[in-house]
Design an enzyme around this catalytic site. Structure first.
Site, PDB file in Angstrom:
ATOM      1  N   TYR A 174       0.850  -1.192   0.000  1.00  0.00           N
ATOM      2  CA  TYR A 174       0.000   0.000   0.000  1.00  0.00           C
ATOM      3  C   TYR A 174       0.888   1.246   0.000  1.00  0.00           C
ATOM      4  O   TYR A 174       2.090   1.178   0.285  1.00  0.00           O
ATOM      5  CB  TYR A 174      -0.904  -0.040   1.240  1.00  0.00           C
ATOM      6  CG  TYR A 174      -1.933   1.052   1.319  1.00  0.00           C
ATOM      7  CD1 TYR A 174      -2.926   1.173   0.364  1.00  0.00           C
ATOM      8  CD2 TYR A 174      -1.928   1.962   2.382  1.00  0.00           C
ATOM      9  CE1 TYR A 174      -3.887   2.172   0.451  1.00  0.00           C
ATOM     10  CE2 TYR A 174      -2.874   2.961   2.477  1.00  0.00           C
ATOM     11  CZ  TYR A 174      -3.851   3.065   1.501  1.00  0.00           C
ATOM     12  OH  TYR A 174      -4.792   4.061   1.587  1.00  0.00           O
ATOM     13  N   ASN A 176       1.569   3.664   1.884  1.00  0.00           N
ATOM     14  CA  ASN A 176       2.320   4.121   3.048  1.00  0.00           C
ATOM     15  C   ASN A 176       3.334   3.090   3.558  1.00  0.00           C
ATOM     16  O   ASN A 176       3.931   3.279   4.621  1.00  0.00           O
ATOM     17  CB  ASN A 176       1.365   4.503   4.187  1.00  0.00           C
ATOM     18  CG  ASN A 176       0.530   3.325   4.678  1.00  0.00           C
ATOM     19  OD1 ASN A 176       0.693   2.195   4.232  1.00  0.00           O
ATOM     20  ND2 ASN A 176      -0.381   3.602   5.596  1.00  0.00           N
ATOM     21  N   LYS A 177       3.541   2.022   2.798  1.00  0.00           N
ATOM     22  CA  LYS A 177       4.418   0.949   3.271  1.00  0.00           C
ATOM     23  C   LYS A 177       5.880   1.201   2.890  1.00  0.00           C
ATOM     24  O   LYS A 177       6.205   2.128   2.160  1.00  0.00           O
ATOM     25  CB  LYS A 177       3.940  -0.397   2.727  1.00  0.00           C
ATOM     26  CG  LYS A 177       2.561  -0.807   3.245  1.00  0.00           C
ATOM     27  CD  LYS A 177       2.545  -0.893   4.767  1.00  0.00           C
ATOM     28  CE  LYS A 177       1.256  -1.478   5.332  1.00  0.00           C
ATOM     29  NZ  LYS A 177       0.104  -0.570   5.198  1.00  0.00           N
ATOM     30  N   ASN A 178       6.782   0.339   3.379  1.00  0.00           N
ATOM     31  CA  ASN A 178       8.224   0.515   3.146  1.00  0.00           C
ATOM     32  C   ASN A 178       8.570   0.492   1.664  1.00  0.00           C
ATOM     33  O   ASN A 178       9.546   1.096   1.239  1.00  0.00           O
ATOM     34  CB  ASN A 178       9.010  -0.566   3.885  1.00  0.00           C
ATOM     35  CG  ASN A 178       8.959  -0.388   5.390  1.00  0.00           C
ATOM     36  OD1 ASN A 178       7.952   0.053   5.945  1.00  0.00           O
ATOM     37  ND2 ASN A 178      10.045  -0.707   6.066  1.00  0.00           N
TER      38      ASN A 178
END
Length: 378
Positions: A174, A176-178
């Site tokens: 998604y 906002n992930k790393n």
């Protein structure tokens, strides 16, 4: 506004997307397959399955393992709601488990054992904030109780230890992930038969995909199992291939930023605590802190926002949400509830620098000090 999370996208991702568009093939094809193989290599496994979300990944794992009505699955309440939703998707019952402590906000092994019944068939471990659970302790527990172990690794891509706890691990890409593919997810499993069941189920249970039929020059296919429309497309896979190459460096930047946060918070606002004081493997996905008791969190949030700093909360406890209060009434998880009332997530992403961390900590210190003075006067 300094955001809590911010994806890094640039010319390489644009070029990768343009190449997909120019190719004329947008649905699941060669780039998806290349991404699956590259993702597997990063995690030290033979193969992976790319899907359109971590939610899909968790659902497919539970479905392929045969979990269903009458089964209970242990899950933390300190997680995104999708962890519990996927249990409900297959007709099983989520059993919410408290966290170990405010310092280790991972699912409590002791509370999990206390909540086990003859109907308990699996446990979903969430690597909260990117910090890995105690693998050997949970594997021993699962062996003693005869449970399946599933990892919700939405916060933890890039560590080879992820996916070694039990049956399978689910990842999120998604925004906002790393690493990101905008929307997307992946599954790794060391049992090749389980992984192939998952692979077929993600595409309606069909025995071949569109690209396979093109290469085989035959339009025929069969459906041999219940499946879902959980495929990843070529555009997301193309972005994923670029992002995956950058993931190790980004995770290292996150590690350094968290070290800076820990040092400065200890020096400048010691009444604020940072979970996971004891070192453990992590991808440092988010930066959670715990405010002092009695401090009004919303006032702190407002103060930081007025100074151009976004914050958020990880997470509102799932067992207190209206749906789950109705589905699972009477659940009380005191450690989770206290942590969730005082937790605040600070900005953490690779676009930040040490000076940015110092700005955030100084602003946080002023906000907490102001709240403490107001409380003392009152």
């Amino acid at each position: 506004m300094l955001l809590v999370a911010e994806p890094i996208l640039g010319p390489e991702e644009k070029t990768a997307l343009a190449e997909v568009i120019d190719s004329g093939w947008l649905t699941m094809g060669d780039r998806v397959r290349a991404f699956e193989q590259a993702f597997a290599e990063v995690h030290g496994v033979e193969d992976s399955v790319a899907v359109n979300s971590c939610t899909a990944a968790l659902h497919l794992i539970l479905h392929a393992l045969g979990l269903g009505p009458g089964d209970e699955v242990l899950v933390p309440a300190l997680t995104f709601v999708a962890t519990a939703n996927c249990v409900v998707y297959v007709g099983a019952t989520p059993i919410f488990v408290d966290i170990e402590s405010a310092d280790v906000p991972l699912m409590s092994l002791a509370d999990a054992e206390a909540r086990c019944t003859a109907r308990t068939k699996a446990v979903i471990l969430v690597h909260f904030a990117g910090y890995l659970a105690d693998r050997e302790a949970w594997r021993d527990f699962a062996r003693r109780k005869g449970l399946l172990v599933i990892e919700d690794a939405a916060h933890a891509p890039g560590l080879r230890q992820v996916g070694t706890f039990g049956e399978a691990a689910a990842f999120s890409f998604y925004g906002n992930k790393n690493m990101t593919t905008a929307e997307g997810g992946a599954i790794i499993a060391r049992d090749s038969a389980l992984l192939e069941t998952i692979r077929q189920a993600r595409g309606h249970g069909m025995t071949s995909g569109t690209r396979q039929r093109l290469n085989a020059r035959t339009p025929t296919y069969d459906v041999t199992m219940l499946g879902f429309n959980y495929r990843m497309d070529e555009m997301r896979a193309a972005i994923g291939l670029v992002q995956l190459r950058k993931l190790p460096g980004w995770n290292e930047v996150r590690s350094r930023l968290v070290a800076d946060y820990r040092q400065l918070i200890a020096e400048r606002c010691p009444s604020v605590t940072v979970p996971f004081q004891q070192p453990r493997l992590s991808t440092f996905h988010i930066m959670p802190v715990v405010l002092p008791a009695g401090v009004v969190r919303q006032e702190v949030i407002d103060h930081l926002r007025e100074n151009g700093i976004q914050t958020t909360i990880h997470y509102p406890p799932v067992h207190l949400m209206t749906l789950y209060r109705e589905l699972c009434p009477g659940v009380q998880l005191p450690r989770t509830e206290d942590f969730a009332l005082r937790e605040l997530t600070l900005p953490l992403h690779p676009r930040m620098e040490a000076e940015t961390v110092e700005l955030v900590v100084d602003t946080l210190a002023r906000a907490v000090q102001a709240e403490t003075v107001v409380k003392a006067v009152a």
